[in-house]
Design a protein around this motif. Sequence first.
Motif, PDB file in Angstrom:
ATOM      1  N   GLU A  13      41.377  38.358 -12.948  1.00  0.00           N
ATOM      2  CA  GLU A  13      42.345  37.876 -12.888  1.00  0.00           C
ATOM      3  C   GLU A  13      43.275  37.885 -11.694  1.00  0.00           C
ATOM      4  OE1 GLU A  13      44.307  36.328 -15.166  1.00  0.00           O
ATOM      5  OE2 GLU A  13      42.395  36.439 -16.776  1.00  0.00           O
ATOM      6  N   LEU A  14      42.970  38.904 -11.121  1.00  0.00           N
ATOM      7  CA  LEU A  14      42.879  38.971  -9.636  1.00  0.00           C
ATOM      8  C   LEU A  14      42.922  37.726  -8.818  1.00  0.00           C
ATOM      9  CD1 LEU A  14      41.421  43.030  -9.062  1.00  0.00           C
ATOM     10  CD2 LEU A  14      44.544  42.773  -9.221  1.00  0.00           C
ATOM     11  N   ARG A  15      42.051  36.975  -9.213  1.00  0.00           N
ATOM     12  CA  ARG A  15      41.557  35.770  -8.539  1.00  0.00           C
ATOM     13  C   ARG A  15      42.709  34.978  -8.610  1.00  0.00           C
ATOM     14  NH1 ARG A  15      36.149  33.356 -10.721  1.00  0.00           N
ATOM     15  NH2 ARG A  15      37.417  34.270 -12.258  1.00  0.00           N
ATOM     16  N   TYR A  16      43.362  34.864  -9.470  1.00  0.00           N
ATOM     17  CA  TYR A  16      44.817  34.183  -9.545  1.00  0.00           C
ATOM     18  C   TYR A  16      46.386  35.166  -9.557  1.00  0.00           C
ATOM     19  CZ  TYR A  16      41.447  31.198 -12.612  1.00  0.00           C
ATOM     20  OH  TYR A  16      40.618  30.076 -12.630  1.00  0.00           O
ATOM     21  N   THR A  17      45.213  36.132  -8.976  1.00  0.00           N
ATOM     22  CA  THR A  17      47.302  36.611  -8.785  1.00  0.00           C
ATOM     23  C   THR A  17      47.477  37.722  -7.551  1.00  0.00           C
ATOM     24  OG1 THR A  17      46.570  39.487 -10.109  1.00  0.00           O
ATOM     25  CG2 THR A  17      47.780  37.841 -11.234  1.00  0.00           C
ATOM     26  N   LEU A  18      46.376  38.415  -6.996  1.00  0.00           N
ATOM     27  CA  LEU A  18      46.372  39.177  -5.751  1.00  0.00           C
ATOM     28  C   LEU A  18      46.005  37.422  -4.850  1.00  0.00           C
ATOM     29  CD1 LEU A  18      46.467  42.027  -4.466  1.00  0.00           C
ATOM     30  CD2 LEU A  18      43.721  41.726  -4.641  1.00  0.00           C
ATOM     31  N   GLU A  19      47.174  37.777  -3.490  1.00  0.00           N
ATOM     32  CA  GLU A  19      46.861  36.607  -2.405  1.00  0.00           C
ATOM     33  C   GLU A  19      45.380  37.262  -1.873  1.00  0.00           C
ATOM     34  OE1 GLU A  19      49.363  39.970  -2.023  1.00  0.00           O
ATOM     35  OE2 GLU A  19      49.601  39.659  -3.548  1.00  0.00           O
ATOM     36  N   SER A  20      45.372  38.111  -1.587  1.00  0.00           N
ATOM     37  CA  SER A  20      43.985  38.574  -0.345  1.00  0.00           C
ATOM     38  C   SER A  20      42.550  37.335  -1.223  1.00  0.00           C
ATOM     39  CB  SER A  20      44.279  39.988  -0.339  1.00  0.00           C
ATOM     40  OG  SER A  20      43.253  40.796  -1.355  1.00  0.00           O
ATOM     41  N   ARG A  21      42.628  37.250  -2.126  1.00  0.00           N
ATOM     42  CA  ARG A  21      41.316  36.997  -3.336  1.00  0.00           C
ATOM     43  C   ARG A  21      41.757  35.562  -4.665  1.00  0.00           C
ATOM     44  NH1 ARG A  21      39.050  41.731  -6.956  1.00  0.00           N
ATOM     45  NH2 ARG A  21      39.889  43.223  -4.749  1.00  0.00           N
ATOM     46  N   LEU A  22      42.657  35.072  -3.304  1.00  0.00           N
ATOM     47  CA  LEU A  22      43.504  34.004  -4.213  1.00  0.00           C
ATOM     48  C   LEU A  22      42.861  32.578  -4.414  1.00  0.00           C
ATOM     49  CD1 LEU A  22      45.838  33.636  -5.441  1.00  0.00           C
ATOM     50  CD2 LEU A  22      46.993  32.582  -3.544  1.00  0.00           C
ATOM     51  N   HIS A  23      42.147  32.340  -5.308  1.00  0.00           N
ATOM     52  CA  HIS A  23      41.619  31.194  -6.070  1.00  0.00           C
ATOM     53  C   HIS A  23      42.900  29.675  -6.620  1.00  0.00           C
ATOM     54  CE1 HIS A  23      37.567  32.670  -6.399  1.00  0.00           C
ATOM     55  NE2 HIS A  23      38.054  33.258  -5.920  1.00  0.00           N
ATOM     56  N   VAL A  24      42.573  29.013  -5.987  1.00  0.00           N
ATOM     57  CA  VAL A  24      43.696  27.310  -6.445  1.00  0.00           C
ATOM     58  C   VAL A  24      43.378  26.856  -7.445  1.00  0.00           C
ATOM     59  CG1 VAL A  24      45.911  26.398  -6.211  1.00  0.00           C
ATOM     60  CG2 VAL A  24      45.001  28.053  -4.159  1.00  0.00           C
ATOM     61  N   LEU A  25      44.112  27.346  -9.116  1.00  0.00           N
ATOM     62  CA  LEU A  25      43.950  26.625  -9.970  1.00  0.00           C
ATOM     63  C   LEU A  25      44.407  25.122  -9.732  1.00  0.00           C
ATOM     64  CD1 LEU A  25      42.355  27.159 -13.326  1.00  0.00           C
ATOM     65  CD2 LEU A  25      44.409  26.582 -13.004  1.00  0.00           C
ATOM     66  N   PRO A  26      43.159  23.860 -10.426  1.00  0.00           N
ATOM     67  CA  PRO A  26      43.896  22.480  -9.877  1.00  0.00           C
ATOM     68  C   PRO A  26      45.291  22.356 -10.556  1.00  0.00           C
ATOM     69  CG  PRO A  26      41.173  22.584 -10.436  1.00  0.00           C
ATOM     70  CD  PRO A  26      41.770  24.307 -10.737  1.00  0.00           C
ATOM     71  N   SER A  27      45.198  23.114 -11.871  1.00  0.00           N
ATOM     72  CA  SER A  27      46.591  22.360 -12.132  1.00  0.00           C
ATOM     73  C   SER A  27      47.390  22.750 -11.589  1.00  0.00           C
ATOM     74  CB  SER A  27      46.228  22.465 -13.898  1.00  0.00           C
ATOM     75  OG  SER A  27      45.725  24.298 -14.133  1.00  0.00           O
ATOM     76  N   PHE A  28      47.346  23.686 -10.449  1.00  0.00           N
ATOM     77  CA  PHE A  28      48.751  23.829  -9.806  1.00  0.00           C
ATOM     78  C   PHE A  28      48.991  23.197  -9.045  1.00  0.00           C
ATOM     79  CE2 PHE A  28      50.543  25.009  -5.187  1.00  0.00           C
ATOM     80  CZ  PHE A  28      51.368  25.504  -5.671  1.00  0.00           C
ATOM     81  N   ALA A  29      48.024  21.462  -8.771  1.00  0.00           N
ATOM     82  CA  ALA A  29      48.381  20.151  -8.394  1.00  0.00           C
ATOM     83  C   ALA A  29      49.507  19.362  -9.231  1.00  0.00           C
ATOM     84  CB  ALA A  29      48.099  19.230  -8.898  1.00  0.00           C
ATOM     85  N   THR A  30      50.582  20.030 -10.552  1.00  0.00           N
ATOM     86  CA  THR A  30      51.017  19.531 -11.116  1.00  0.00           C
ATOM     87  C   THR A  30      52.274  19.880 -10.390  1.00  0.00           C
ATOM     88  OG1 THR A  30      50.646  20.708 -12.801  1.00  0.00           O
ATOM     89  CG2 THR A  30      50.010  19.090 -13.336  1.00  0.00           C
ATOM     90  N   VAL A  31      52.893  21.504 -10.469  1.00  0.00           N
ATOM     91  CA  VAL A  31      53.868  22.198  -9.811  1.00  0.00           C
ATOM     92  C   VAL A  31      53.745  22.252  -8.282  1.00  0.00           C
ATOM     93  CG1 VAL A  31      54.195  22.647 -11.809  1.00  0.00           C
ATOM     94  CG2 VAL A  31      52.985  24.293  -9.699  1.00  0.00           C
ATOM     95  N   ALA A  32      53.082  21.366  -7.666  1.00  0.00           N
ATOM     96  CA  ALA A  32      53.244  22.193  -6.433  1.00  0.00           C
ATOM     97  C   ALA A  32      54.521  20.452  -5.432  1.00  0.00           C
ATOM     98  CB  ALA A  32      51.993  21.789  -5.203  1.00  0.00           C
ATOM     99  N   GLY A  33      54.869  21.908  -4.899  1.00  0.00           N
ATOM    100  CA  GLY A  33      55.649  21.138  -3.688  1.00  0.00           C
ATOM    101  C   GLY A  33      57.304  21.282  -4.492  1.00  0.00           C
ATOM    102  N   ALA A  34      56.837  21.199  -6.021  1.00  0.00           N
ATOM    103  CA  ALA A  34      58.766  22.142  -7.037  1.00  0.00           C
ATOM    104  C   ALA A  34      59.476  20.617  -7.036  1.00  0.00           C
ATOM    105  CB  ALA A  34      59.395  23.574  -6.630  1.00  0.00           C
TER     106      ALA A  34
END
Length: 284
Positions: free
Chosen positions: A43-64
């Motif tokens: 879970e830290l891969r998604y929540t901690l900035e020092s080890r952050l991985h971006v789930l591809p579905s973030f593309a649906t909200v990027a830039g808002a």
Amino acid sequence: MPIDAAKALAAEPRTGELSWDHKDVQLYHLGIGAGVPASDPDELRYTLESRLHVLPSFATVAGAGSPGVISGLSMPGVDVDLARVLHGGQSLRIHRPIPARGRARATGRIAAVYDKGKAAVLVMRTEVADDGPLWTNDAQIYVRGEGGWGGDRGPSTRLDPPSREPDRVVERHVREDQALLYRLSGDWNPLHADPEFAKRAGFDRPILHGLCTYGMTLKAVVGTLLDGDVTRVRSYATRFAGVVYPGETLRIRMWRLDGEVRVAVSAVERDDAPVLADTVVEHT
């Protein structure tokens, strides 16, 4: 007719600049249920900035504020009541892994208009690039009561699930406040927060964003069958087959096939009522 298909298809594309950073990515991940348990390394891969991985579905909200479902409803040739609108489906193609911080240009246009008889379907396509293509999003916007003009019905994308038992089945709980948190990533449709608006749209209470279920499902697939590696996802498509209410539990069934995972999602508390159908994750 509130939808003029020819005018909508001929409209000039809309362009806009997108920017995002780790805070936007982390907020999105929290909005789709990441961070439970909070200290779990997966879970830290998604929540901690020092080890952050971006789930591809973030593309649906990027830039808002990028071109998307709501933007598509204000395109030339389109004049509809938001209460009649549902998100019918979503497809995403990833051209390169999404960075945790970025600037890009989004170009949005209505790529197709289909006549389903009792409804119209608009396909809102958004192409995003920086120094080269990053991702392409297609949102299928379902508008009740706007069909029947004799137009093209569009392709059939129905997929029969594999006849064998799923390779994996997982369940994910949707928090009572999940929609309220998810909407902070930029989808302000009152259908997901305002009880009176939800009733006007025909629902007993606010429903979860389809794209929140979309993200929760992809996270489950990546964590269960793709070794937690977000960069293995090449494309992800689904049809929104039913609603989810905050507080319910998603049952996610997964089948391994050559180069892809087929997925079906249902709501446990409503006798496995279908939620996502015709769902495919292509991967390396």
